[in-house]
Design a protein around this motif. Structure first.
Motif, PDB file in Angstrom:
ATOM      1  N   PHE A   1       5.647   6.509  14.894  1.00 14.34           N
ATOM      2  CA  PHE A   1       6.773   7.443  14.826  1.00 14.34           C
ATOM      3  C   PHE A   1       7.649   7.137  13.621  1.00 14.34           C
ATOM      4  O   PHE A   1       8.034   8.034  12.877  1.00 14.34           O
ATOM      5  N   LYS A   2       7.954   5.871  13.427  1.00 16.33           N
ATOM      6  CA  LYS A   2       8.805   5.475  12.302  1.00 16.33           C
ATOM      7  C   LYS A   2       8.147   5.833  10.969  1.00 16.33           C
ATOM      8  O   LYS A   2       8.804   6.367  10.074  1.00 16.33           O
ATOM      9  N   GLN A   3       6.880   5.572  10.863  1.00 16.38           N
ATOM     10  CA  GLN A   3       6.175   5.845   9.612  1.00 16.38           C
ATOM     11  C   GLN A   3       6.111   7.341   9.320  1.00 16.38           C
ATOM     12  O   GLN A   3       6.353   7.763   8.193  1.00 16.38           O
ATOM     13  N   ARG A   4       5.823   8.146  10.326  1.00 15.10           N
ATOM     14  CA  ARG A   4       5.643   9.580  10.093  1.00 15.10           C
ATOM     15  C   ARG A   4       6.950  10.354  10.039  1.00 15.10           C
ATOM     16  O   ARG A   4       7.119  11.237   9.194  1.00 15.10           O
ATOM     17  N   ALA A   5       7.887  10.044  10.914  1.00 13.04           N
ATOM     18  CA  ALA A   5       9.102  10.855  11.030  1.00 13.04           C
ATOM     19  C   ALA A   5      10.254  10.336  10.199  1.00 13.04           C
ATOM     20  O   ALA A   5      10.969  11.113   9.573  1.00 13.04           O
ATOM     21  N   ARG A   6      10.459   9.057  10.187  1.00 11.81           N
ATOM     22  CA  ARG A   6      11.626   8.516   9.500  1.00 11.81           C
ATOM     23  C   ARG A   6      11.491   8.577   7.986  1.00 11.81           C
ATOM     24  O   ARG A   6      12.473   8.596   7.286  1.00 11.81           O
ATOM     25  N   GLU A   7      10.305   8.619   7.487  1.00 14.90           N
ATOM     26  CA  GLU A   7      10.115   8.725   6.032  1.00 14.90           C
ATOM     27  C   GLU A   7      10.192  10.169   5.570  1.00 14.90           C
ATOM     28  O   GLU A   7      10.049  10.438   4.385  1.00 14.90           O
ATOM     29  N   GLY A   8      10.397  11.102   6.469  1.00 18.86           N
ATOM     30  CA  GLY A   8      10.578  12.502   6.108  1.00 18.86           C
ATOM     31  C   GLY A   8       9.304  13.289   5.932  1.00 18.86           C
ATOM     32  O   GLY A   8       9.335  14.417   5.452  1.00 18.86           O
ATOM     33  N   ASP A   9       8.173  12.729   6.319  1.00 16.87           N
ATOM     34  CA  ASP A   9       6.908  13.445   6.161  1.00 16.87           C
ATOM     35  C   ASP A   9       6.782  14.614   7.130  1.00 16.87           C
ATOM     36  O   ASP A   9       6.278  15.666   6.786  1.00 16.87           O
ATOM     37  N   GLU A  10       7.244  14.419   8.371  1.00 15.29           N
ATOM     38  CA  GLU A  10       7.077  15.441   9.397  1.00 15.29           C
ATOM     39  C   GLU A  10       8.350  15.563  10.224  1.00 15.29           C
ATOM     40  O   GLU A  10       9.207  14.686  10.218  1.00 15.29           O
ATOM     41  N   ASP A  11       8.435  16.642  10.977  1.00 14.60           N
ATOM     42  CA  ASP A  11       9.541  16.850  11.900  1.00 14.60           C
ATOM     43  C   ASP A  11       9.408  15.860  13.059  1.00 14.60           C
ATOM     44  O   ASP A  11       8.327  15.728  13.634  1.00 14.60           O
TER      45      ASP A  11
END
Length: 64
Positions: free
Chosen positions: A21-31
């Motif tokens: 979750f941190k990798q995908r969402a917090r870096e702004g890649d996905e909602d």
């Protein structure tokens, strides 16, 4: 580093989803909502737990 291991409200284990979750969402890649849907986190309390958590390691120790 402190990661959320269990949801404070219902007790479900949420720690297994934290890194992805941190990798995908917090870096702004996905909602963040879509990421949680993909991970299978459907309870509102667990979703809130993951979305509202913040790693304090970066704030407390800015000098690396």
């Amino acid at each position: 580093m402190m990661i959320p291991v269990r949801c404070f409200t219902c007790g479900n284990v949420v720690g297994e989803h934290w890194e992805e979750f941190k990798q995908r969402a917090r870096e702004g890649d996905e909602d963040p909502g879509e990421v949680l849907d993909d991970l299978g986190v459907d309870r509102h309390c667990c979703r809130r737990m993951l979305v509202s958590h913040r790693d304090l390691v970066d704030v407390v120790s800015p000098y690396q």
